[in-house]
Design an enzyme around this catalytic site. Structure first.
Site, PDB file in Angstrom:
ATOM      1  CG  ASP A  35      26.119  30.068 -16.618  1.00 60.72           C
ATOM      2  OD1 ASP A  35      26.391  30.982 -15.834  1.00 60.72           O
ATOM      3  OD2 ASP A  35      26.850  29.736 -17.573  1.00 60.72           O
TER       4      ASP A  35
ATOM      5  CG  HIS B 273      22.823  30.547 -12.056  1.00 61.67           C
ATOM      6  ND1 HIS B 273      23.429  31.538 -11.325  1.00 61.67           N
ATOM      7  CD2 HIS B 273      23.372  30.610 -13.303  1.00 61.67           C
ATOM      8  CE1 HIS B 273      24.303  32.181 -12.082  1.00 61.67           C
ATOM      9  NE2 HIS B 273      24.288  31.641 -13.286  1.00 61.67           N
TER      10      HIS B 273
ATOM     11  CG  ASP C 198      27.870  31.026 -12.129  1.00 62.33           C
ATOM     12  OD1 ASP C 198      28.688  31.085 -11.189  1.00 62.33           O
ATOM     13  OD2 ASP C 198      27.559  32.001 -12.818  1.00 62.33           O
TER      14      ASP C 198
ATOM     15  CG  HIS D 156      26.426  33.658  -9.377  1.00 58.47           C
ATOM     16  ND1 HIS D 156      25.430  34.249  -8.660  1.00 58.47           N
ATOM     17  CD2 HIS D 156      26.509  34.349 -10.540  1.00 58.47           C
ATOM     18  CE1 HIS D 156      24.930  35.249  -9.365  1.00 58.47           C
ATOM     19  NE2 HIS D 156      25.559  35.318 -10.511  1.00 58.47           N
TER      20      HIS D 156
ATOM     21  CG  HIS E  61      31.910  31.044 -15.262  1.00 58.36           C
ATOM     22  ND1 HIS E  61      30.811  30.255 -15.457  1.00 58.36           N
ATOM     23  CD2 HIS E  61      31.433  32.184 -14.696  1.00 58.36           C
ATOM     24  CE1 HIS E  61      29.733  30.863 -15.028  1.00 58.36           C
ATOM     25  NE2 HIS E  61      30.087  32.042 -14.555  1.00 58.36           N
TER      26      HIS E  61
ATOM     27  CG  HIS F  99      30.113  34.869 -17.135  1.00 58.30           C
ATOM     28  ND1 HIS F  99      29.583  35.011 -15.896  1.00 58.30           N
ATOM     29  CD2 HIS F  99      30.514  36.118 -17.503  1.00 58.30           C
ATOM     30  CE1 HIS F  99      29.668  36.285 -15.517  1.00 58.30           C
ATOM     31  NE2 HIS F  99      30.216  36.971 -16.487  1.00 58.30           N
TER      32      HIS F  99
ATOM     33  CG  HIS G 205      22.831  33.486 -17.818  1.00 62.66           C
ATOM     34  ND1 HIS G 205      22.013  33.687 -16.727  1.00 62.66           N
ATOM     35  CD2 HIS G 205      24.021  33.085 -17.313  1.00 62.66           C
ATOM     36  CE1 HIS G 205      22.689  33.424 -15.620  1.00 62.66           C
ATOM     37  NE2 HIS G 205      23.912  33.068 -15.950  1.00 62.66           N
TER      38      HIS G 205
END
Lengths: 507, 418
Positions: free
Chosen positions: B9, B11, B48, B84, B164, B197, B199
């Protein structure tokens, strides 16, 4: 019109019908007498009658038994010897409208057996829960019997029967219909792990995907039942596990001091100045025995037997289950591997969460948009019994029995022993699906609290065969006799096709 | 003893504010640096990596340089799609980077009746890595249901399962509404389960499984994440040592900036008193050089919520040296205006709630659409968010958007209907 008999006398409670010799009438048979609409009568008792004096009958019997058979026969035996059925008018139908009978059918009127068309007024409600087909004696008609899920569940349902009469089968049939609806969420606390159908036909096969299964040892596709100790609050134990006053006070102190970690601290043996060591030890033992949580002295970690109540993980389980119920799903919780109290505790935590949510929804005006919630509880006297309530005080189930209707929550209580449940609770159970029961005291309690007058159904209830039932409800015009189909055959007859979709993998 | 780093993650590209975007990238670089300094043999990014499957090209360029730097050090990076960066047509930036040899995707199906998965064997350590990608609304659950678990369980060696997805049993209570997958759908007995996944970090030791680990977000993609950072949540990645089994993973904290959390409850105050309270609250915090997350909540007794001047608060805090200021006033309301309740603070949950509310008011006969409509709409929205890529022609962009929308909706619009 095939004549089954003729009315030859009687009174409002028992109309006497002479049975036609070649049309045997059974207990529970539904007969129809026409005239100004038609009256439906139900046979409550059967008696022999004869034109021949008792002495003559005894003599004739002696001839038969002692070998003087010859041509000893009564003249026109079908005229001289016959059966009288005592039947009770249960409904009068005029212009298709059912009404309670307030007058007797015509004297000397011929009666016939009921046909499906005579029950056309039994309409399918908006939220139909299928119970079975109308039964006339042991004959099964084509007419299906439904109750409206929203009405019946919020007004609570009682299913009394002795063991082996088909209680679980009935509940499975009912739940199958409910799984099609998104306006009803059902919580099924399953102490025998028989509803989901791990290895046999069960609700797990429902094609809607609306059945969610939780088990400590869930198969693939099910959900593992694990509840974090921090989700438990002292009130969840109320009326479920008997604590002494000293223990209750100690629990309150631990909860005040450690908030959601109160059980963990007790299990760890963390001392509080004003809690006696002996009280703490007893509480640790209680949580060990009931919840299966204990302190591993070697590692200093909290361990869980069975893995249901645990220190790590399972934080969102209760919220998840409540969420499924709010989505109108059926949640089957397998509690077969739990101790009795632990099983009730699991139910108490989930029911408590739902009750709390629905109280809030009522205050914010959201309740009407939420599905009705039903809670299926087996062996109901464990939580609704007089003794339990007197000894341990009210619990969430008795609260729901009394107040649930205000919040669209209802119970489906299953029991062998109705007599253990207080009258006040029984009176709130407005639909009773009565299966066979040999115990006279239990029958008396059932009859005494039924929505219709079943005072002369004592024998009929005793003679109900497996899968036969009487539905007595404030939502039915009369106590409807039904035959519940065998679940396995029932689900085969419903036209659900297996959707075996190929999955296109992208990843 | 071998070592690997487990990130998830990241991102990259989530933050819109340049300063936060820089910090987001800095966190990524710091994590890679820290892992390299700890002599890892390989790295895992459990989904992600990017915030979008076709992210901003500047983000891609910088990320590629970093990833290539790691690869040039001889450290392979194994990845899967997150929800994502998932692409239904295998045209995510992840695929492009894989094609370029910068990273290696380990989700490799074996055709058969059940969903078999091939292991990717790390050359140096012999670790065997496989797993599944994440999709929005946990649609990957179908893959899990069809997974040939037995084959994975029968494999020997040090096995890592990359995924994930949220696991039902380990969802924190405030993530209860998040779609999740039960642990019993995972293959048992593998040596390490590398998750993404969620957070929030977590390492779970469950009987019959190797460590099940979530590093959590590396920096945070939503305001809620940043608020958690400011409230003390540590971000970073897991460093794992192993031979036959994994040792207890060690969490490495990555802190590209200091955060400060300020919360002000203005319930019962009029807008003027509320402003005074906010000023007082600000005065009690040292914000110099920090990312400040300022939360204003409560119901004003009178006045409008717009009387609480965010621009003024921002200026004040910046004048005291705050590096970045983010103001959250979702929980602010006033008695004078009809209350609007917003339960979620995370954008996807908020979007889903709105779609669900809208769906409830629409007369749709299609039952499956009623059920899936919200997730479909959210997924579609994600696709429509994708911007035109540099060098991409308008027609190409339009076609791409339509194709992606078709894939989401499971329809095939021929050209005549477009």
């Amino acid at each position: 019109m095939e004549i089954a008999g003729q009315i030859i006398g009687g009174e409002t409670a028992a109309v006497l019908i002479r049975q036609k010799s070649d049309e045997p009438v059974e207990l529970g048979d539904l007969l129809v007498a026409e005239g100004d609409g038609y009256t439906i009568l139900q046979v409550k008792d059967l008696k022999y009658r004869s034109q021949i004096p008792q002495g003559m009958r005894e003599l004739a019997s002696g001839f038969n038994l002692e070998g003087y058979r010859g041509d000893v026969e009564f003249l026109e035996p079908e005229l001289r010897n016959y059966i009288i059925a005592e039947a009770r008018p249960i409904l009068h139908v005029r212009n298709g409208e059912p009404m309670l009978p307030k007058r007797l059918p015509g004297f000397f009127r011929e009666v016939r057996r009921i046909r499906d068309g005579d029950l056309a007024f039994l309409e399918k409600p908006r939220n139909p829960v299928f119970l079975g087909n109308v039964r006339s004696g042991s004959k099964v008609l084509e007419t299906p019997v439904y109750i409206d899920a929203l009405d019946a569940i919020t007004h609570h349902i009682l299913i009394p029967a002795t063991t082996g009469r088909g209680k679980s089968n009935l509940v499975k049939v009912m739940l199958w219909s409910l799984a099609d609806m998104d306006r009803v969420g059902m919580l099924v606390l399953d102490p025998h792990d028989e509803y989901y159908g791990r290895n046999e036909a069960g609700l797990g096969k429902h094609p809607s995907g609306n059945v969610v299964y939780y088990s400590p040892d869930a198969p693939v596709g099910g959900n593992t039942l694990s509840i974090n100790l921090r989700a438990l609050r002292p009130e969840h134990f109320e009326g479920i596990i008997p604590f002494t006053q000293a223990q209750e006070q100690a629990i309150a102190k631990y909860h005040n001091c450690y908030k959601e970690r109160w059980i963990i601290k007790i299990v760890e043996g963390e001392k509080l100045s004003d809690v006696k060591s002996v009280t703490l030890s007893v509480l640790r033992r209680v949580f060990d025995v009931i919840l299966g949580v204990y302190l591993d002295e070697d590692t200093g970690e909290i361990k869980s037997r069975g893995g249901v109540f645990r220190d790590v993980g399972g934080e969102s389980t209760i919220k998840d289950i409540a969420g499924h119920l709010e989505d109108g799903k059926i949640v089957v919780v397998d509690t077969s591997r739990l101790m009795g109290e632990a099983e009730l505790l699991v139910g108490s935590v989930i029911s408590g969460e739902i009750f709390r949510r629905y109280q809030k929804y009522k205050s914010t005006g959201e309740l009407r948009r939420k599905p009705v919630i039903g809670i299926v509880i087996e062996e109901a006297p464990r939580v609704l019994g007089k003794e339990v309530i007197e000894r341990q005080g009210n619990n969430i189930y008795s609260t729901i029995a009394r107040e649930g209707r205000k919040f669209n929550i209802g119970l489906v209580a299953i029991t062998q022993l109705v007599s253990l449940i207080p009258r006040t609770v029984l009176a709130n159970m407005n639909t009773k699906i009565i299966l066979g029961n040999e115990m006279a005291q239990e029958r008396a309690e059932i009859i005494g609290s039924a929505s219709q007058d079943l005072s002369d159904d004592n024998r009929a209830i005793a003679s109900l065969d497996k899968g036969e039932a009487i539905v007595s409800s404030i939502f039915t015009k009369f106590a409807v006799p039904v035959k519940i189909p065998l679940f396995e055959e029932f689900i085969e007859s419903t036209d659900h096709e297996d959707e075996d979709e190929d999955i296109e993998f992208i990843g | 003893m071998y070592r690997f780093a487990h990130l998830s993650d990241c991102h990259l590209g989530a933050q819109k504010q340049p300063e936060l975007r820089e910090l987001e990238f800095q966190a990524f670089r710091m994590a890679l640096d820290d892992a390299l300094e700890n002599n890892v043999d390989f790295m895992i990014i459990a989904g992600d990596l990017f915030h979008s499957n076709i992210p901003n090209m500047e983000t891609v360029k910088r990320a590629t340089l970093e990833l290539r730097r790691v690869r040039d050090e001889g450290v392979p990076i194994y990845v899967n799609y997150g929800s994502h960066d998932y692409s239904p047509s295998n045209t995510s930036m992840i695929d492009i980077l894989e094609t370029a040899g910068v990273i290696e995707k380990v989700v490799r199906p074996i055709p058969g009746k059940k969903l078999g998965l091939e292991f990717t064997v790390d050359e140096k350590t012999g670790a065997k890595i496989t797993g599944l990608s994440g999709r929005s609304r946990a649609l990957e659950v179908d893959y899990f249901r069809n997974l040939d678990r037995e084959a994975l369980e029968a494999e020997d060696g040090f096995r890592i399962f990359l995924f994930h997805s949220a696991i039902t049993q380990f969802k924190p209570v405030d993530f209860a509404e998040m779609d999740s997958i039960d642990l019993n759908l995972f293959p048992r007995g593998l040596e390490y389960y590398a998750g993404g996944h969620l957070h929030r970090r977590g390492c779970y030791l469950e009987e019959g499984y190797g460590p099940i680990v979530y590093p959590g977000a590396l920096f945070g993609s939503y305001a809620g994440d940043l608020e958690e950072n400011a409230r003390g949540e540590e971000r970073g990645y897991y460093l794992v040592e192993f031979r036959e089994k994994a040792k207890t993973p060690q969490f490495r904290v990555i802190r590209p900036a200091e955060f400060e959390y300020i919360e002000c409850d203005v319930t019962g105050k009029n807008s003027q008193d509320a402003s005074l309270l906010i000023r007082k609250e600000m005065g009690e915090h040292d914000v110099k050089g920090k990312v400040v997350m300022f939360k204003i909540r409560g119901e004003l007794s009178s006045g409008r919520t717009s009387d609480i001047d965010s621009a003024w608060i921002r200026r004040e805090l910046e004048s005291r040296g705050a590096r970045v200021v983010q103001i959250n006033r979702h929980g602010l309301s006033t008695r004078e205006i009809q209350k609007v309740r917003v339960a979620e603070s995370e954008i996807p949950a908020l979007e889903r709630r709105i779609f669900r509310e809208k769906l409830a008011g629409v007369d749709i006969r299609n039952k499956s659409l009623m059920k899936r409509g919200d997730s479909l709409a959210v997924e579609l929205l994600r696709k429509l968010e994708n911007e035109i890529a540099p060098g991409e022609k308008k027609e190409e962009y339009e076609r791409r958007v339509i194709e992606e929308a078709e894939a989401v909706m499971g329809v095939n619009l021929d050209d005549d209907n477009r």
